[in-house]
Design a protein around this motif. Structure first.
Motif, short mmCIF file in Angstrom:
data_model
loop_
_atom_site.label_atom_id
_atom_site.label_comp_id
_atom_site.label_asym_id
_atom_site.label_seq_id
_atom_site.Cartn_x
_atom_site.Cartn_y
_atom_site.Cartn_z
N ARG A 142 38.43 61.37 46.26
CA ARG A 142 39.75 60.76 46.02
C ARG A 142 39.93 59.47 46.82
O ARG A 142 40.96 58.81 46.72
N TYR A 143 38.94 59.08 47.59
CA TYR A 143 39.00 57.81 48.31
C TYR A 143 38.79 56.65 47.35
O TYR A 143 38.34 56.83 46.20
N ASP A 144 39.08 55.45 47.83
CA ASP A 144 38.77 54.23 47.09
C ASP A 144 37.31 54.25 46.66
O ASP A 144 36.44 54.64 47.43
N ARG B 188 34.43 61.47 40.20
CA ARG B 188 33.42 62.49 39.87
C ARG B 188 32.26 61.90 39.08
O ARG B 188 31.11 62.32 39.24
N ASP B 189 32.56 60.91 38.22
CA ASP B 189 31.47 60.30 37.47
C ASP B 189 30.50 59.56 38.38
O ASP B 189 29.29 59.51 38.12
N VAL B 190 31.01 59.01 39.49
CA VAL B 190 30.13 58.35 40.47
C VAL B 190 29.23 59.39 41.14
O VAL B 190 28.03 59.17 41.30
N THR B 191 29.80 60.52 41.50
CA THR B 191 29.02 61.60 42.11
C THR B 191 27.91 62.05 41.17
O THR B 191 26.75 62.19 41.58
N ALA B 192 28.25 62.27 39.92
CA ALA B 192 27.27 62.75 38.95
C ALA B 192 26.17 61.72 38.71
O ALA B 192 25.00 62.09 38.50
N HIS B 193 26.53 60.44 38.74
CA HIS B 193 25.53 59.40 38.51
C HIS B 193 24.56 59.28 39.69
O HIS B 193 23.35 59.15 39.50
N VAL B 194 25.10 59.35 40.91
CA VAL B 194 24.24 59.22 42.10
C VAL B 194 23.40 60.48 42.31
O VAL B 194 22.26 60.41 42.76
#
Length: 208
Positions: free
Chosen positions: A112-114, A150-156
């Protein structure tokens, strides 16, 4: 092939060719009402583990691990609650020993951070895991309020475990889907699991 580290969950290691590639970041996505914490508890048995909790207190997590009727380890549990959990998480991951397991339960608070700050955190985490040869498990809740990052987490993430829980005819079905697996191969079919006192294959026959 990159060195594999067993997860400690026998039914899972058998399906993913012995374990996870050392240095991996794993997203475990699951519904809030599932018993996905059983995965986390069993993951602590394989090697030294640092368990960072963002919702439950560290005492609540430690008590739950002690009460678990399954094979667990003796993880170091730390509460990231309160002010600046992302900064606290950054400090904590810098203390990881070689080939350790890091668990963040749940990662939603950090997501939920920037986006730029969260991205820097993930990049630092990736560097730490590669350098230490360990495994990081990011537990994300797949509920009604999924964080935008969440999409950033899944991509990384190098590996994505998607635990899908459905309730039909008063029965609860859990299926583990592995759509992404860098350094290995994604599973062609989901694994039907029984989550009770431990993580096991569900051998009950599917009814069409």
């Amino acid at each position: 092939m990159a060195k594999r580290l067993p997860t400690g969950i026998t039914v899972l290691d058998r399906e993913i060719e012995g374990g996870l590639p050392a240095g991996s970041i794993v997203l475990l996505s699951a519904e809030p009402a599932s018993q996905s914490e059983l995965f986390l508890y069993e993951l602590t048995a394989a090697r030294p583990s640092l368990y960072l909790t963002t919702v439950r207190s560290d005492q609540a997590v430690s008590d739950a691990i002690d009460r678990a009727n399954t094979r667990t380890g003796d993880p170091t549990v730390r509460d990231l609650g309160g002010d600046a959990p992302l900064d606290r998480a950054n400090r904590m991951i810098g203390t990881l020993p070689e080939e350790a397991t890091l668990i963040i339960d749940v990662v939603d608070t950090l997501e939920r951070y920037d986006r730029s700050r969260y991205r820097r955190f993930l990049n630092e985490l990736q560097t730490v895991m590669v350098n230490t040869g360990g495994i990081a498990i990011l537990h994300g809740l797949d509920g009604v309020d999924v964080p935008a990052n969440r999409d950033v987490t899944a991509h990384v993430a190098d590996v994505v475990f998607d635990l899908q829980t459905t309730i039909t005819n008063a029965e609860i079905e859990n299926r583990l889907v592995v759509p992404k697996f860098r350094g290995g191969k994604a599973l062609a079919e989901p694994i039907k699991l029984r989550l009770a006192e431990s993580v096991n294959i569900d051998t009950s026959r599917d009814i069409a």
